[in-house]
Motif scaffolding. Structure first.
Motif, PDB file in Angstrom:
ATOM      1  N   GLU A   1      45.459  32.139  44.852  1.00 13.49           N
ATOM      2  CA  GLU A   1      46.103  33.405  44.538  1.00 13.49           C
ATOM      3  C   GLU A   1      45.141  34.521  44.911  1.00 13.49           C
ATOM      4  OE1 GLU A   1      47.046  33.160  40.399  1.00 13.49           O
ATOM      5  OE2 GLU A   1      48.790  31.859  40.719  1.00 13.49           O
ATOM      6  N   PRO A   2      45.650  35.671  45.371  1.00 15.58           N
ATOM      7  CA  PRO A   2      44.758  36.741  45.841  1.00 15.58           C
ATOM      8  C   PRO A   2      43.697  37.144  44.834  1.00 15.58           C
ATOM      9  CG  PRO A   2      47.017  37.209  46.496  1.00 15.58           C
ATOM     10  CD  PRO A   2      47.075  35.998  45.605  1.00 15.58           C
ATOM     11  N   GLU A   3      44.021  37.150  43.554  1.00 15.56           N
ATOM     12  CA  GLU A   3      43.076  37.596  42.537  1.00 15.56           C
ATOM     13  C   GLU A   3      41.936  36.612  42.322  1.00 15.56           C
ATOM     14  OE1 GLU A   3      46.378  37.296  42.051  1.00 15.56           O
ATOM     15  OE2 GLU A   3      46.796  39.403  42.473  1.00 15.56           O
ATOM     16  N   ASN A   4      42.059  35.411  42.908  1.00 15.01           N
ATOM     17  CA  ASN A   4      40.980  34.432  42.804  1.00 15.01           C
ATOM     18  C   ASN A   4      40.050  34.455  44.008  1.00 15.01           C
ATOM     19  OD1 ASN A   4      42.078  33.709  40.368  1.00 15.01           O
ATOM     20  ND2 ASN A   4      43.096  31.882  41.132  1.00 15.01           N
ATOM     21  N   HIS A   5      40.394  35.273  45.009  1.00 17.04           N
ATOM     22  CA  HIS A   5      39.492  35.610  46.115  1.00 17.04           C
ATOM     23  C   HIS A   5      38.934  34.400  46.867  1.00 17.04           C
ATOM     24  CE1 HIS A   5      39.443  39.255  43.545  1.00 17.04           C
ATOM     25  NE2 HIS A   5      39.564  39.828  44.722  1.00 17.04           N
ATOM     26  N   VAL A   6      39.736  33.350  46.983  1.00 14.50           N
ATOM     27  CA  VAL A   6      39.307  32.207  47.779  1.00 14.50           C
ATOM     28  C   VAL A   6      39.131  32.630  49.234  1.00 14.50           C
ATOM     29  CG1 VAL A   6      39.872  29.860  48.508  1.00 14.50           C
ATOM     30  CG2 VAL A   6      40.476  30.629  46.200  1.00 14.50           C
TER      31      VAL A   6
END
Length: 403
Positions: A212-217
């Motif tokens: 997910e974008p908020e997890n910045h993988v």
């Protein structure tokens, strides 16, 4: 007179056995301990891709002393959680229950059912869900409204990080019960299964996260690819709905043999050894509270670099390293490979910090809150609560410090 045995319901997660995320881990750890202390614990579980790997097997009825009720859910991202919780609440309202713990403020619109059934309820509000990029404007409005409903309808609020408690106090003038998660001690789990993946202890960097974008993988992968790191980057995780974001991560890793995308790893023994055996753990989560994946990494004594927000600094303190950009990730990975001994020292300091996150102490907090709820001594709902700084919070950039 011995303390009263309580009938406790845990609602709003995917359920147990815990194979998916932080809420599920919390339910398993807390619920099993409450059951061991003599309480009757009923946990509502969701039928789904994770739970139904063996479609021929019937749902479990008990797990670690907990009674399990398994119900279906609609297979749409926007409706999956709420549809399952609606069925769970309908079932719960017909059962003898002293206290309900509802996880995820998104489920707050269903709290009137529990109030009508006169079941006192505490809502674990989680992080700032309305700031997740996966939700469009309609979804964000829903989550903001649900957050307000949680304050208005819950007998108590649970925050798992000081930053979340501060947010609710600042935004709603509402106090929360600050109860974090526990960190497992993984320092002795061994490394023998790393060979199954062609890995050796201290020989790789690790990411474990939902895509997910908020997890910045993507930030982590992009920064790693730009680095001159010798040790591979092992990425554990996936997402059932984030196809575009998953494709972005795959594109960033394409052509770089150092990046190994493993997908989901459901074998807990292997996953624990991955945490404990990494040279560094890279943690990109930015909008939740105290994250169990982060606690699992430090419980393994692994040097950790995290996305620079208050929640992560609260856990890691000065023993952590931090990043915001791909260039920062490049620097953190390079520093680690240039100073392996320093990584070991930071890992030991983090393992010491992990001992302050104890599931038994966490369970003490839930047990006392359950007794207070049953005795009707909590502050109770705040039916006229309103946002005080809605515009200020809405204008903050993604990942900004909530304090």
């Amino acid at each position: 007179m011995p303390p009263k045995t309580l009938h406790v319901a845990m609602v709003g997660t995917r359920g147990v056995p815990a194979r998916y995320g932080g809420f599920e881990t919390a339910v398993e750890e807390i619920g099993s301990r409450l059951a061991a202390r003599g309480h009757r614990v009923r946990t509502y579980c969701r039928r789904g891709p994770v739970a139904e790997r063996d479609t021929a097997a019937p749902p479990l009825e008990r797990h670690l002393g907990m009674e399990l009720v398994t119900l279906p859910a609609m297979r749409r991202r926007s409706l999956e959680t709420l549809s399952h919780t609606a069925l769970s609440v309908a079932h719960l309202a017909t059962q003898r229950t002293d206290v309900a713990f509802v996880f995820n403020a998104a489920n707050a619109p269903l709290l009137p059912v529990l109030r009508t059934a006169r079941i006192p309820v505490a809502t674990h509000v989680d992080g700032l869900e309305w700031r997740r990029a996966k939700w469009g404007p309609g979804g964000q409005r829903y989550y903001r409204a649900a957050e307000t409903a949680a304050v208005r309808l819950s007998d108590a609020l649970i925050a798992d990080a000081q930053g979340i408690a501060d947010y609710y106090r600042d935004e709603y003038d509402a106090d929360s019960h600050l109860i974090t998660y526990g960190a497992p001690d993984l320092t002795g789990v061994g490394h023998e299964r790393l060979a199954e993946l062609g890995l050796v202890p201290d020989g790789y960097h690790l990411v474990v996260a939902r895509f997910e974008p908020e997890n910045h993988v993507d930030v982590i992968v992009e920064g790693y690819v730009a680095s001159d790191a010798v040790r591979p980057l092992v990425v554990v995780g996936s997402a059932p709905y984030a196809h575009e974001y998953t494709e972005r991560i795959s594109a960033l890793a394409a052509g770089d043999r150092r990046v190994r995308l493993l997908g989901g790893v459901w074998d807990q023994e292997l996953l624990d050894q991955l945490y404990a055996g990494a040279l560094t753990y890279l943690h990109g989560h930015s909008v939740g509270g105290t994250n169990p994946s982060l606690l699992r990494a430090i419980g393994g004594g692994t040097a950790t670099a995290a996305y620079d927000v208050a929640f992560n600094r609260e856990v890691l303190g000065d023993a952590g390293r931090y990043f915001r950009t791909p260039a920062d990730v490049d620097a953190r990975v390079t520093e680690a490979e240039d100073d392996v001994a320093g990584c070991a020292d930071r890992g030991k300091a983090l393992a010491e910090r992990a001992t302050t996150y104890d599931w038994d102490i966490v369970t003490d907090g839930y047990e006392q809150l359950a007794r207070d709820l049953a005795a009707r001594t909590t502050t109770g709902p705040r039916p006229f609560a309103r946002r005080r700084h809605a515009e200020r919070w809405a204008q903050r950039p993604e990942g900004a410090d909530v304090r």
